[in-house]
Motif scaffolding. Structure first.
Motif, short mmCIF file in Angstrom:
data_model
loop_
_atom_site.label_atom_id
_atom_site.label_comp_id
_atom_site.label_asym_id
_atom_site.label_seq_id
_atom_site.Cartn_x
_atom_site.Cartn_y
_atom_site.Cartn_z
N PHE A 107 13.91 24.20 27.75
CA PHE A 107 13.14 23.19 27.05
C PHE A 107 11.65 23.37 27.33
CE2 PHE A 107 17.27 21.23 27.66
CZ PHE A 107 17.50 20.54 26.46
N LEU A 108 10.85 23.27 26.27
CA LEU A 108 9.42 23.00 26.43
C LEU A 108 9.24 21.50 26.33
CD1 LEU A 108 7.53 25.66 24.25
CD2 LEU A 108 8.03 25.72 26.70
N VAL A 109 8.46 20.93 27.21
CA VAL A 109 8.21 19.49 27.20
C VAL A 109 6.73 19.24 26.99
CG1 VAL A 109 8.34 17.35 28.53
CG2 VAL A 109 10.17 19.05 28.74
N LYS A 110 6.39 18.57 25.90
CA LYS A 110 4.99 18.25 25.66
C LYS A 110 4.61 17.04 26.50
CE LYS A 110 3.04 18.45 21.66
NZ LYS A 110 2.71 18.32 20.22
N ALA A 111 3.48 17.14 27.19
CA ALA A 111 3.02 16.06 28.06
C ALA A 111 2.43 14.92 27.23
CB ALA A 111 1.97 16.59 29.03
N ASP A 112 2.42 13.77 27.82
CA ASP A 112 1.86 12.56 27.24
C ASP A 112 0.42 12.81 26.74
OD1 ASP A 112 1.01 9.98 26.65
OD2 ASP A 112 1.44 9.17 28.65
N ARG A 113 0.15 12.44 25.50
CA ARG A 113 -1.17 12.67 24.91
C ARG A 113 -2.28 11.92 25.64
NH1 ARG A 113 -3.15 8.82 21.27
NH2 ARG A 113 -1.83 6.97 21.09
N LEU A 114 -1.94 10.89 26.40
CA LEU A 114 -2.96 10.19 27.18
C LEU A 114 -3.65 11.14 28.15
CD1 LEU A 114 -1.15 6.83 28.05
CD2 LEU A 114 -2.87 7.21 26.27
N LEU A 115 -2.94 12.18 28.56
CA LEU A 115 -3.49 13.14 29.52
C LEU A 115 -4.43 14.14 28.87
CD1 LEU A 115 -0.17 13.83 31.41
CD2 LEU A 115 -2.17 12.71 32.40
N THR A 116 -4.30 14.34 27.57
CA THR A 116 -4.98 15.46 26.91
C THR A 116 -5.88 15.06 25.76
OG1 THR A 116 -3.03 15.78 25.51
CG2 THR A 116 -3.15 17.06 27.55
N PRO A 118 -9.09 12.86 24.92
CA PRO A 118 -10.14 12.05 25.56
C PRO A 118 -10.39 10.72 24.85
CG PRO A 118 -11.10 13.89 24.38
CD PRO A 118 -9.62 14.12 24.38
N ASP A 119 -9.88 10.58 23.64
CA ASP A 119 -10.07 9.34 22.90
C ASP A 119 -8.90 8.39 23.02
OD1 ASP A 119 -12.57 10.14 21.97
OD2 ASP A 119 -11.72 11.13 20.22
N ALA A 120 -7.82 8.82 23.67
CA ALA A 120 -6.63 7.98 23.80
C ALA A 120 -6.79 7.03 24.99
CB ALA A 120 -5.40 8.84 23.99
N GLU A 121 -6.33 5.82 24.78
CA GLU A 121 -6.42 4.82 25.84
C GLU A 121 -5.17 3.95 25.79
OE1 GLU A 121 -9.57 1.47 27.58
OE2 GLU A 121 -10.08 2.73 25.86
N SER A 122 -4.65 3.62 26.96
CA SER A 122 -3.47 2.77 27.05
C SER A 122 -3.85 1.41 27.60
CB SER A 122 -2.43 3.42 27.96
OG SER A 122 -2.86 3.38 29.32
#
Length: 318
Positions: A107-116, A118-122
C-alpha cells in the motif's frame, strides 16, 4: 488473505468477485520482476467491471467490499490509499485492508493534507510540516495496521507557489527538520506539485534523511525525464511513481473525457516506456518499485497497468 467474516467483508462468496478474465494475465505477471509492483489509485470504480470485477457494482460496494477481488488480479499488487489525504484513518481500518490482501501486496498511503498544504487549517490550528501530528495521526496507524504490507507513506505537497511554501531554500530546510523528526522504519516519499521546489537543496534533504522522491506524472509538475535528471532513480531507497495526469489536462476535464474508465482513451507510450525502463533498472539493482496509476493518466488505470506490464516484459527481453 483472511478467512471467515473478514474475507466476506472485502470480497468472497457473498461479496465482490474478480472477473475471470483477470486470470489470463498470470503469464504476463511472471515476466514482470517481483520487485516491481503495479497498482492503481483506489479500487472503487464501477467501470472496471469485466476488467477487474465480475460485474458492475456501486462505488460504495466496491469501496467497502472490493479490495480482495482487486488484489486477486495477477498484475495489481499495490494500491494507493488516497482517502487518507482528506482525513486520517485508524489502525483498525488499515488492519482490515491488510487482512484482505496477500502478503506480497503493498500500500501507498497518502498523508493528511494538513501536513502538506500551507493553506489548510483544522479546528486545532495549522499542522503544516508538524511531525507530531504526522507521527500520531498518519505514521503510527499505518505502520501498526498495515505492518509489512506498508510500502511507503507519501507526502503530497499542494500546487501552491514556491513563496507560499516559504521559498525553495526555506522549504528544503523545513522539510529536512520534518523528515528527521518522523519515526524511523517506514519509507517516506515526497511528491511535489510545484516545480520550483525541486532544487538541489531539496535533493540533499532527501539524501540526508533517507526519504524518496515520488516521481509524479502530473500536468502541474516537471516531466518525468526532467525529474529523473534532477534526482536519478538510484538516489532513492525505493522507486515510487504515481502516474496521474498527462500534460495539458486537469482532473475535471480528464474525468469528463475518460469516464467510466473502462477503456484507454489517450495512450501515452512515451511515459509508459520511460516508467518501464527506470523500473527495470531499479529492480535489477535490487530496489523495490511501486507504481500507482490514476484513471486520468490514459483513461483506465487497470488497463494502463496491463500495458505497462507488457512494456516492462518487452523491455526486459531487449
Amino acid at each position: 488473505m483472511s478467512t471467515g467474516g473478514q474475507f466476506d467483508l472485502f470480497g468472497g462468496p457473498t461479496g465482490v468477485q474478480s472477473t475471470a478474465a483477470a486470470a489470463t494475465h498470470a503469464a504476463l505477471r511472471a515476466r514482470v520482476p517481483p520487485r516491481i509492483r503495479l497498482g492503481t489509485s483506489s479500487w472503487s470504480f464501477p467501470g472496471w467491471a469485466g476488467i477487474v470485477y465480475d460485474r458492475p457494482h456501486s462505488e460504495q460496494t466496491l469501496a467497502r467490499d472490493g479490495l480482495a477481488a482487486y488484489a486477486r488480479h495477477p498484475l495489481l499488487r499495490a494500491v494507493s490509499i488516497d482517502r487518507t489525504y482528506y482525513a486520517p484513518i485508524d489502525a483498525h481500518t488499515f488492519a482490515a485492508y491488510a487482512d484482505a490482501v496477500p502478503e506480497d501486496f503493498r500500500f501507498l498511503v497518502k498523508a493528511d493534507r494538513l501536513l502538506t498544504d500551507p493553506d489548510a487549517e483544522s479546528t486545532t490550528g495549522v499542522r503544516f510540516l508538524d511531525p507530531e501530528h504526522a507521527a500520531l495521526a498518519v505514521v503510527q496507524p499505518a505502520a501498526t495496521g498495515l505492518g509489512s504490507r506498508l510500502g511507503a507513506i507519501v507526502f503530497q505537497f499542494s500546487p501552491r507557489t514556491a513563496a507560499r511554501h516559504g521559498g525553495p531554500a526555506r522549504f528544503a530546510s523545513m522539510l529536512h527538520e520534518f523528515l528527521e523528526a518522523l519515526p524511523r522504519g517506514p519509507v517516506y516519499a515526497v511528491e511535489l506539485r510545484t516545480p520550483a521546489l525541486m532544487t538541489a537543496a531539496y535533493a540533499r534533504t532527501l539524501e540526508a534523511t533517507g526519504a524518496a522522491h515520488c516521481y509524479t506524472v502530473h500536468s502541474s509538475m516537471l516531466p518525468l525525464h526532467a525529474q529523473l535528471d534532477r534526482i536519478p532513480a538510484p538516489a532513492n531507497p525505493m522507486l515510487v511513481v504515481r502516474w496521474m495526469l498527462r500534460e495539458g489536462l486537469d482532473y475535471e476535464g480528464a474525468r469528463a473525457s475518460y469516464a467510466p474508465f473502462n477503456r484507454l482513451v489517450a495512450e501515452d507510450p512515451a511515459t509508459r516506456n520511460e516508467i518501464a525502463r527506470v523500473s527495470l533498472d531499479c529492480a535489477r539493482d535490487e530496489r523495490d518499485v511501486i507504481i500507482c496509476i490514476n484513471n486520468k493518466a490514459e483513461g483506465s488505470a487497470p488497463l494502463s497497468a496491463i500495458r505497462l506490464a507488457e512494456a516492462i516484459a518487452q523491455t526486459g527481453r531487449s
